[in-house]
Every structure is written in structure tokens, then in C-alpha cells.
Write a protein that holds these residues in place. Structure first.
Motif, PDB file in Angstrom:
ATOM      1  N   UNK A 143       0.625  -1.237   0.648  1.00 50.77           N
ATOM      2  CA  UNK A 143      -0.145   0.129   0.107  1.00 50.77           C
ATOM      3  C   UNK A 143       1.166   0.821  -0.082  1.00 50.77           C
ATOM      4  N   UNK A 144       0.224   1.962  -0.580  1.00 50.31           N
ATOM      5  CA  UNK A 144       0.730   4.031  -0.309  1.00 50.31           C
ATOM      6  C   UNK A 144       0.913   3.785   0.737  1.00 50.31           C
ATOM      7  N   UNK A 151       2.389   8.606   3.477  1.00 44.06           N
ATOM      8  CA  UNK A 151       2.679   8.483   1.797  1.00 44.06           C
ATOM      9  C   UNK A 151       4.223   7.777   1.799  1.00 44.06           C
ATOM     10  N   UNK A 152       3.712   7.427   1.322  1.00 47.81           N
ATOM     11  CA  UNK A 152       5.405   6.325   1.346  1.00 47.81           C
ATOM     12  C   UNK A 152       6.515   6.960   0.533  1.00 47.81           C
ATOM     13  N   UNK A 153       7.516   7.805   0.882  1.00 46.63           N
ATOM     14  CA  UNK A 153       8.988   8.289   0.304  1.00 46.63           C
ATOM     15  C   UNK A 153       9.618   7.099  -0.096  1.00 46.63           C
ATOM     16  N   UNK A 154       9.259   5.950   0.399  1.00 48.02           N
ATOM     17  CA  UNK A 154      10.011   5.618  -0.551  1.00 48.02           C
ATOM     18  C   UNK A 154       9.657   3.929  -0.364  1.00 48.02           C
ATOM     19  N   UNK A 199       5.091   4.296  -6.960  1.00 44.99           N
ATOM     20  CA  UNK A 199       4.701   5.485  -7.100  1.00 44.99           C
ATOM     21  C   UNK A 199       5.044   6.192  -5.591  1.00 44.99           C
ATOM     22  N   UNK A 200       6.022   6.848  -5.045  1.00 46.53           N
ATOM     23  CA  UNK A 200       6.499   7.341  -3.837  1.00 46.53           C
ATOM     24  C   UNK A 200       6.527   8.619  -3.780  1.00 46.53           C
ATOM     25  N   UNK A 201       6.402   9.485  -2.828  1.00 46.24           N
ATOM     26  CA  UNK A 201       6.192  10.994  -2.560  1.00 46.24           C
ATOM     27  C   UNK A 201       6.851  11.769  -1.502  1.00 46.24           C
ATOM     28  N   UNK A 202       7.681  12.679  -1.991  1.00 48.63           N
ATOM     29  CA  UNK A 202       8.715  13.655  -1.272  1.00 48.63           C
ATOM     30  C   UNK A 202       7.845  14.775  -1.186  1.00 48.63           C
ATOM     31  N   UNK A 223       7.161  16.217  -6.988  1.00 51.35           N
ATOM     32  CA  UNK A 223       6.837  15.590  -5.865  1.00 51.35           C
ATOM     33  C   UNK A 223       6.662  14.119  -5.244  1.00 51.35           C
ATOM     34  N   UNK A 224       5.302  13.420  -6.379  1.00 50.77           N
ATOM     35  CA  UNK A 224       5.888  12.164  -6.873  1.00 50.77           C
ATOM     36  C   UNK A 224       6.041  11.132  -8.576  1.00 50.77           C
ATOM     37  N   UNK A 225       6.829  10.340  -7.723  1.00 46.75           N
ATOM     38  CA  UNK A 225       7.624  10.205  -8.779  1.00 46.75           C
ATOM     39  C   UNK A 225       7.493   8.467  -8.942  1.00 46.75           C
ATOM     40  N   UNK A 226       7.304   7.701  -9.782  1.00 45.92           N
ATOM     41  CA  UNK A 226       7.834   6.222  -9.541  1.00 45.92           C
ATOM     42  C   UNK A 226       9.188   5.844  -9.519  1.00 45.92           C
TER      43      UNK A 226
END
Ligand code: HAM
Length: 437
Positions: A49-50, A83-86, A113-116, A126-129
Motif C-alpha cells: 500500500x501507498x 504516504x511512502x517516500x520510498x 509511486x512514492x511521494x516527497x 513530488x511524486x515519482x515512480x
């Protein structure tokens, strides 16, 4: 018409992207290459999960990410979630959860996808896969060799040549040893805190001017040691001393093995430290040789102790993350992205609404043969229907009208070359699937 003063913006949230079909097709291309190479190396796909409990990141991720970059909030039950950053803490959690049931060496991959919360700029959103490949359960350097070979193979599969990118390698244990060797030259021994602060500073080295780096280094190590570090840290003389320590021997063995296995673009970067606290040995990053893209394409390393936080035995692990944003910049810079073509191969136009039934029936038969076909179900002029197909970059059209009804013969038009080919129905599937548009 009155305009709505409270109208919503059509822009996506800052730093994230929408993927219209053309961008989605690029994204799918990136993922298909990542997937196919990971699977050729025997890596198996997983996902999670995210959302994760915030404490998963607080123990061992990078300070910068936890304090400044996570999207965290309280859920309705009062739990703190992020929200997972990695992906690394999530995969460690999953492996720890089934530690005894899994077969080792365990090879896993995922494209989450991860969020930073970063300042959006070239190569940073701010979001990348991120393709994550990790191998669990191998203590020796063969794990590093495989992971780095896998990273290199992905680059090659994208069409990159050795000279287009550089694999920079270092070792988390070698850095403190090197610093101690240099301090000893002044009859000093560095404290653990000094070493840790120096490594944190090195991680930010490229984000500040050289003078600021020198000044901060002086504050941590003292005038004399910092001068020596600045002058000699990269020198062969220092590395020869490091070569005699236990982790140094292993590290240089890794560099030699990579060369023997045919990787000519691996370099030792003694200032590479990587921001995450969990790395315990080898660390590496992949960079574009072209200065246009300064951001790393891959980042990874060995993290043998991460499972400790779940109370399970240690498990030696090596892995990397590879971002979609930076690889796309790389492929665009080196003109390696394939030209866009719609997946839909054939567009059926109709010479009047009375042919829509017929066109749909033909489409249904063609779909049964595997053709990706759309029908124009509007009652527009044929010219407008064709324009639509062209704009969507669909390579082939057929117009269904009186003649086609009477003869069961069709004219397949290639919209790219303009060429028209008369065909009977059973010839269509092969023609649209195989003809170069
Ligand atoms: P990382 O170096 O933070 O490592 O990220 C890996 C890659 O993700 C980077 O090299 C870059 O391509 C991409 N990336 C990172 N942040 C962004 C961003 N804000 N926007 C666009 N792309 C970005 C990790 O995350 C580790 N967990 C990787 C790992 C897996 N280590 C061991 N296993």
C-alpha cells in the motif's frame, strides 16, 4: 456565457503529473523495459500500500526525508500515517513478516509511486515512480555485482552506451576509515559524531558552494584535518592505505570484479555517501555523463540491518531505486525515446450513420482476431473522422460505405504514408498488425 468566478484549476497538484495517453505510453514503455530486465534476472514482482504507519520511516530513513519531505497526517482513528517516500522500509517490513517462509536468495522488484515534499525542479518532483530491485540473503559481494549488473543492463536495454552514463560506487565503512587515516596524520582520532557529521555534510556537498563546504568541514573536523581532507581525500596515496583495511579490501575486490564482468563505466567516488541511515556497506549511484541531467538515475546500496527494527534476525540485503523522471530526462537528452504511436491500430470511419451498425459488426469480428480497433460513431463528414484518427496518431483507417457493403472489399489507408491497399476482410488483421506504419 457567464464565467464561473470560483472555477477550479485544471492543473494537477504542484509537483505531480497527469498522464494523458501520449505520456502514459512513455510511462508504459519505461515500465515495460524495467520489468522485462528485472524478470530476466529472476526478480519477482511484489507491491504494497501507498500508506504506511509513520514510525516505519522515523527509525532509519534519512533525517531530511522524515523531517522535511514526508506527506504525513493523522487518520480518523488518530493514527499517524505517511504516504511512502520510498519503498525500502515497506519491502523490509514485508520480508520480515514472512522471514521464515521465503526462499533465499530472495529477489524482489516493484514499481511503486512514492511521494516527497521537494521543491519541484528538473529531475525532482513530488511524486515519482521508482523501480526497486532488492536481493535478500547474500552476504558477499556477488549480491552487489548482480545488482549493479542489473542496473547497467537496464540502461543498455534502453539503448544507452557505456559512455553515456557512469556508475559511481563507494562504501559506507570505507569513508570513516579514510577520514581516520587522514586525521592520524595530525596525530588525531576523530569521534563517531565528527565522522557522522562529515558524512552528512558530504551528502549535501553538491548543494552548496565549495567555500561553504570547506567552512563547514572546518567547523566539524578542525582547521588542520579539514585542510588535509580537502586536499588529499581523493588521492591514490590515501586509497592505498584504505586498501589495507578489511572493508577496503572487499570494496576494491568489488571494483575489480565489476571490471572483470565487463563494466567499463564504474568509478570510485570517495565523496558518495547517500542520505539514508540504513546503508551499511557498498553504496552506488548512476549518473548521466551529460551535464544537463545532474540528478542520479539510480541510487542504492547494501543494508544488512534494516530488518532489525522488526525484531527479526539480520538479513544481508542489497538493492536500488531507479526513478522514472530522471530516466525519462536521460532518454530525451540522448534521443532514445521511441516515437509515439497510438496502441489502437485501426480506425473505422463510416460514410453516413446508416453504416455504423455494419462498422461495429466488422470491428467485433476484427477484435476477435486481436485487432485494436475503434469505430467512429459520430455522424460527421468522413474528412473530419479521418482528421480525428490522424490527431490520435492511429496508423490505419478504413471507410465503410456503399461500395464496401456491396463488394466486401476494403481500402486500408496508411495515414502516415498515404498509401491505400485493397483488401478482403480476412487480410486486415495481419496487415494492420505487421505493416510498418
Ligand atoms: P533514492 O536515491 O532516494 O533511493 O532514490 C532513487 C532514485 O529515485 C533516484 O536516483 C532518482 O532517480 C529517483 N528520485 C528520488 N527522488 C526523486 C524525486 N523527488 N523526483 C524524481 N525522482 C526521484 C531510495 O529511495 C532508496 N530507497 C533506494 C533503494 C532501494 N536502496 C536500496 N533499495
Amino acid at each position: 456565457m457567464a464565467t464561473n468566478p470560483n472555477k477550479l484549476s485544471t492543473e494537477p497538484y504542484k509537483g505531480v503529473r497527469d498522464f494523458y495517453p501520449e505520456e502514459m505510453s512513455v510511462q508504459n514503455y519505461l515500465f515495460s523495459v524495467m520489468r522485462s530486465v528485472a524478470e530476466r534476472f529472476g526478480y519477482e514482482e511484489y507491491t504494497a500500500s501507498i500508506l504506511e504507519p509513520s514510525e516505519l520511516y522515523e527509525a532509519k530513513t534519512s533525517e531530511e526525508i522524515v523531517n522535511e519531505q514526508t506527506y504525513s497526517f493523522e487518520d480518523r482513528g488518530g493514527r499517524r500515517v505517511t504516504l511512502r517516500p520510498e519503498m525500502t522500509p515497506s519491502v523490509a517490513r514485508m520480508v520480515a513478516g514472512k522471514r521464515r517462509d521465503l526462499a533465499y536468495p530472495l529477489r524482489l522488484y516493484s514499481i511503486p509511486n512514492v511521494f516527497r515534499y521537494e521543491r519541484p525542479q528538473r529531475g525532482r518532483l513530488r511524486e515519482h515512480w521508482q523501480l526497486n530491485c532488492d536481493i535478500f540473503g547474500v552476504r558477499g559481494i556477488e549480491a552487489e555485482v548482480e545488482i549493479i549488473m542489473l542496473a547497467s543492463s537496464i540502461m543498455k536495454r534502453f539503448g544507452a552506451r557505456d559512455e553515456d552514463f557512469e556508475i559511481r560506487v563507494n562504501n559506507r565503512r570505507v569513508v570513516p576509515e579514510t577520514l581516520q587515516v587522514l586525521a592520524e596524520r595530525h596525530g588525531l582520532t576523530l569521534t563517531e559524531d565528527q565522522v557522522a557529521a562529515t558524512m552528512r555534510l558530504m551528502d549535501r556537498k553538491n548543494k552548496m558552494p565549495a567555500e561553504e563546504y570547506a567552512e563547514k568541514l572546518g567547523q566539524i573536523l578542525g582547521e588542520e584535518v579539514s585542510k588535509t581532507v580537502l586536499l588529499t581525500y581523493n588521492s591514490d596515496e590515501v586509497l592505498d592505505v584504505v586498501r589495507t583495511t578489511e572493508s577496503g579490501i572487499q570494496f576494491f575486490e568489488l571494483l575489480e570484479t565489476l571490471q572483470v564482468r565487463g563494466l567499463s563505466n564504474v568509478v570510485h567516488d570517495p565523496t558518495l555517501v547517500r542520505g539514508f541511515d540504513y546503508y551499511t556497506g557498498t553504496i552506488f549511484e548512476v549518473f548521466d555523463s551529460s551535464p544537463e541531467n545532474r540528478r542520479s538515475l539510480f541510487g542504492g546500496g547494501r543494508y544488512d540491518n534494516l530488518l532489525e527494527m522488526f525484531g527479526t534476525e539480520l538479513l544481508p540485503t542489497v538493492g536500488f531505486g531507479m526513478g522514472d523522471v530522471t530516466i525519462r530526462d536521460f532518454l530525451e537528452t540522448h534521443a532514445l525515446l521511441p516515437a509515439y504511436q497510438a496502441k489502437t491500430r485501426l480506425y473505422l470511419c463510416t460514410a453516413g450513420s446508416e453504416f455504423i451498425d455494419e462498422a461495429n459488426a466488422l470491428a467485433a469480428r476484427l477484435r476477435a482476431e486481436g485487432v485494436l480497433v475503434a469505430v467512429d460513431i459520430t455522424d460527421r463528414k468522413v474528412g473530419d473522422q479521418i482528421k480525428s484518427a490522424d490527431k490520435k496518431k492511429i496508423p490505419f483507417i478504413i471507410v465503410v460505405g456503399d461500395e464496401e457493403r456491396a463488394t466486401s472489399q476494403f481500402k486500408l489507408k496508411n495515414l502516415i504514408t498515404g498509401e491505400e491497399t485493397p483488401l478482403s476482410e480476412h487480410e486486415i488483421p495481419q496487415r494492420v498488425a505487421t505493416t510498418e506504419a
